[in-house]
Design a protein around this motif. Structure first.
Motif, PDB file in Angstrom:
ATOM      1  N   ALA A  15      15.778  30.469   5.965  1.00 34.21           N
ATOM      2  CA  ALA A  15      16.549  29.758   4.935  1.00 34.21           C
ATOM      3  C   ALA A  15      16.283  30.328   3.549  1.00 34.21           C
ATOM      4  O   ALA A  15      17.171  30.327   2.691  1.00 34.21           O
ATOM      5  CB  ALA A  15      16.228  28.265   4.966  1.00 34.21           C
ATOM      6  N   ALA A  37      20.202  33.986   5.158  1.00 35.98           N
ATOM      7  CA  ALA A  37      20.287  32.554   5.459  1.00 35.98           C
ATOM      8  C   ALA A  37      21.699  32.083   5.755  1.00 35.98           C
ATOM      9  O   ALA A  37      21.888  31.175   6.562  1.00 35.98           O
ATOM     10  CB  ALA A  37      19.704  31.745   4.312  1.00 35.98           C
ATOM     11  N   ASN A  81      19.920  26.106   5.092  1.00 32.14           N
ATOM     12  CA  ASN A  81      19.098  25.770   3.927  1.00 32.14           C
ATOM     13  C   ASN A  81      17.821  25.079   4.409  1.00 32.14           C
ATOM     14  O   ASN A  81      17.639  24.850   5.605  1.00 32.14           O
ATOM     15  CB  ASN A  81      19.877  24.911   2.925  1.00 32.14           C
ATOM     16  CG  ASN A  81      20.320  23.589   3.505  1.00 32.14           C
ATOM     17  OD1 ASN A  81      19.569  22.920   4.219  1.00 32.14           O
ATOM     18  ND2 ASN A  81      21.544  23.188   3.205  1.00 32.14           N
ATOM     19  N   SER A 103      17.021  23.483   8.075  1.00 39.58           N
ATOM     20  CA  SER A 103      15.946  24.087   8.871  1.00 39.58           C
ATOM     21  C   SER A 103      15.024  23.019   9.443  1.00 39.58           C
ATOM     22  O   SER A 103      14.672  23.048  10.613  1.00 39.58           O
ATOM     23  CB  SER A 103      15.118  25.045   8.008  1.00 39.58           C
ATOM     24  OG  SER A 103      15.897  26.109   7.562  1.00 39.58           O
TER      25      SER A 103
END
Length: 91
Positions: free
Chosen positions: A28, A33, A37, A41
């Protein structure tokens, strides 16, 4: 099952909840990513851990196909079917 769809070996490597969460958090924070985010996660790691814990206790049913259909408007499919439909992305 996945190896036959992807035409390559696929192996399972167990990982602890903490290690998986750290891997997701590192992803992230990276340039790779995409939409992932920090909060997502943590959520993904928590859900995966909950499913794994349930399986260890003998609960193997984690699908409510009617709820999924109502919420998304789509019919759920198996992971095998998803991989088959999107195999070119994973090769």
């Amino acid at each position: 099952m996945f190896s036959d769809v992807l035409d390559r070996p696929v192996r399972f490597e167990p990982v602890s909840r903490g290690a998986w969460q750290k891997e997701l958090l590192d992803l992230a924070a990276s340039s790779r990513a995409g939409l992932l985010n920090t909060d997502m996660s943590r959520h993904i790691a928590a859900c995966g851990y909950a499913v794994a814990e349930g399986i260890e206790r003998g609960n193997t049913k984690y699908t409510d196909t009617d709820a999924f259909r109502r919420i998304t408007g789509r019919t759920p499919i198996t992971l095998h079917d998803y991989l088959t439909e999107h195999a070119t992305v994973f090769r």
